[in-house]
Scaffold this motif. Structure first.
Motif, short mmCIF file in Angstrom:
data_model
loop_
_atom_site.label_atom_id
_atom_site.label_comp_id
_atom_site.label_asym_id
_atom_site.label_seq_id
_atom_site.Cartn_x
_atom_site.Cartn_y
_atom_site.Cartn_z
N MET A 182 0.85 -1.18 0.00
CA MET A 182 0.00 0.00 0.00
C MET A 182 0.88 1.23 0.00
N TRP A 188 -5.34 3.51 -1.77
CA TRP A 188 -4.12 2.92 -1.21
C TRP A 188 -3.23 2.29 -2.28
N HIS A 189 -3.78 2.00 -3.43
CA HIS A 189 -3.04 1.32 -4.49
C HIS A 189 -2.93 2.23 -5.71
N TRP A 192 -4.21 -7.92 -2.44
CA TRP A 192 -4.66 -6.52 -2.42
C TRP A 192 -5.29 -6.29 -1.05
N TRP A 193 -4.56 -5.56 -0.21
CA TRP A 193 -5.03 -5.35 1.15
C TRP A 193 -6.23 -4.40 1.18
#
Length: 394
Positions: A147, A186-187, A208-209
Motif C-alpha cells: 500500500m 491505497w493502491h 490486495w489489502w
C-alpha cells in the motif's frame, strides 16, 4: 501481548506506533546518534547498535509475531542517484533478508513482516527492485501485498510511503482484509504497474489489502507550531524579506492570499534551484511539505507564519518536526538541531504505524489465536464439564 523485532529502528517510531500491546524483542540501528535517541526513549535492553550485516541469528530471540524494517531509502528515492538495491545504503535490505530467511529455515520465521520505504521503490530500476523484494518474500513462504499510505491522512504533513506487508504461509488471513481489485486510495497507479512486473510465482502470492477510509484529519500545520520555539531563532525582518524576494509571482501570491485569510496561517517553504536560480517555494494548504533530512544537501524546511500583514520566518523547530511525525511532546529529542531533524525526517509517522497495526497486523494475529484455540475448544465440548474453579484458558 504481541512481539516484534525492529530493524533500522532509528528513534523507535515504529515502536511508538505499535504501542503498549506490543513487546520489543530486538532492535537494531547502525547510526550512533539515532541509537542514543532510541536508548533515551526506550532504554538500552533491546537495542544492538551495529551493522545489520554483522547481527548474528542468536541475537534474535524466540519467534516474533512481527519483523518491522524501515530500511534506508536513499538509493530508491526519486531524488537519489537511482542505484537501487545494489547500492550500499538501500542494499542493506539483503543482509536483513538473510536473517529472515535463516529464521524461516529454523522454523521461527516472523509471522508478519512489514517493509517501509519511499514510494520511489516502486519504480526503481523500472520496477525490478520491487520485483526483487517480492521474490524474496514469496520465495521464503510469505504471501504479501503493498500500500502507499500518505501520512497527510493522519498528520498535517504530505508524506507518502510504501508499506509492504508479508504474512507467513502458515497463517490464516481474515477474508475481509482482502479485496479482488486495487483500491485507488491505497493502491496508486505506480503500485498497480509495479505489481504487474512481479514474477509469476510472486504474483500468485500477491494480496490486495483492504484498508478502511481513515477519519478526516482535524489538526492543521498551524496547530503544531511553537509560539516560543526551542532550538531555532526567528529570522530578522531583512532575512524574511530576502526569502520573499526569492519567490516567483506565483508563490508570492500564495503569501498574499494567506495574509487575506483573516486567521493564523503557517506555510512551509523549501529552497529549490529552478533553471539555475535558487527559488523559495511555499505552500499554504494547512499541510507541511515532506520532511527531508539535511544530509546530502537537502534543504531544511522554513516556515512562514502569517498573521494579517505580519509575516515572520524561521526554520521549523525540532519539536515541530517531531509533532509532524506524530510523536507526542514526551518524546526526548537530541539537543543538536541537525541530529533532531535527521532523526525525525528519517522516521516513520507514528499514527500510520498504528493505523496499519490496528487494521491489518492485529486482526491477522487475533484470527490466528482463535484458530489455534478452536481444536482444543472442540475437544472440551466432548468432555465432562470441569469444576468452575478450573483455570480458564486465555
Amino acid at each position: 501481548m504481541h512481539t516484534f523485532y525492529e530493524f533500522f529502528a532509528g528513534g523507535g517510531m515504529a515502536r511508538a506506533g505499535l504501542g503498549r500491546g506490543w513487546k520489543c524483542l530486538f532492535a537494531n540501528d547502525i547510526d550512533t546518534k539515532k541509537a542514543a535517541a532510541y536508548r533515551e526513549n526506550w532504554g538500552s535492553r533491546d537495542l544492538i547498535e551495529k551493522d545489520v550485516a554483522t547481527v548474528s541469528l542468536s541475537k534474535l530471540p524466540d519467534r516474533a509475531d512481527l519483523a518491522w524494517a524501515s530500511f534506508p531509502c536513499q538509493d530508491l528515492s526519486l531524488a537519489g542517484a537511482g542505484a537501487g538495491l545494489k547500492a550500499k545504503r538501500s542494499g542493506t535490505f539483503w543482509p536483513f533478508w538473510d536473517l529472515m530467511r535463516s529464521l524461516v529455515k529454523e522454523g521461527r520465521g516472523p509471522k508478519l513482516i512489514v517493509l517501509e520505504n519511499v514510494y520511489g521503490a516502486l519504480t526503481s530500476h523500472g520496477g525490478k527492485d520491487f520485483a526483487a523484494i517480492g521474490s524474496a518474500l514469496s520465495g521464503s513462504g510469505y504471501r504479501f501485498g503493498a500500500m502507499v499510505i500518505d501520512a497527510v491522512h493522519f498528520v498535517p504533513q504530505s508524506r507518502p510511503r510504501l508499506f509492504i506487508v508479508g504474512v507467513h504461509q502458515g497463517l490464516k488471513i481474515p477474508s475481509d482484509l482482502r479485496i479482488k481489485e486495487p483500491n485507488p486510495l491505497w493502491h496508486l497507479g505506480s503500485l498497480v504497474s509495479a505489481q504487474e512486473v512481479l514474477s509469476q510465482s510472486a504474483r500468485k502470492k500477491w494480496i490486495w489489502w483492504n484498508l478502511p477510509t481513515p477519519e478526516e484529519r482535524q489538526a492543521t500545520f498551524a496547530d503544531l507550531i511553537e509560539r516560543v520555539p526551542l532550538g531555532v531563532e526567528w529570522h530578522t525582518p531583512e532575512q524574511t524579506e530576502r526569502l520573499l524576494d526569492m519567490m516567483t509571482p506565483l508563490h508570492r501570491e500564495k503569501v498574499s492570499r494567506a495574509q487575506a485569510a483573516n486567521r493564523l496561517m503557517v506555510g512551509g517553504v523549501y529552497k529549490r534551484t529552478r533553471q539555475g536560480v535558487q527559488r523559495a517555494e511555499a505552500r499554504f494548504d494547512d499541510v507541511s511539505g515532506c520532511l527531508r533530512t539535511p544530509a546530502g544537501g537537502s534543504s531544511r524546511q522554513i516556515i512562514l507564519v502569517v498573521e494579517g500583514k505580519k509575516v515572520s520566518s524561521r526554520l521549523v523547530s525540532p519539536r515541530e518536526t517531531a509533532r509532524l511525525m506524530g510523536l507526542d511532546d514526551r518524546y526526548k529529542l537530541p539537543t543538536k538541531y541537525n541530529a533532531a531533524y535527521h532523526l525525525t525526517g528519517d522516521g516513520v509517522v507514528v499514527p500510520v504505524v498504528r493505523f496499519l497495526a490496528s487494521n491489518v497486523l492485529e486482526p491477522i494475529l487475533k484470527e490466528n489465536v482463535r484458530e489455534t484455540r478452536r481444536p482444543h475448544e472442540r475437544r472440551n465440548r466432548t468432555m465432562p464439564a470441569e469444576p468452575r474453579t478450573a483455570t480458564a484458558h486465555t
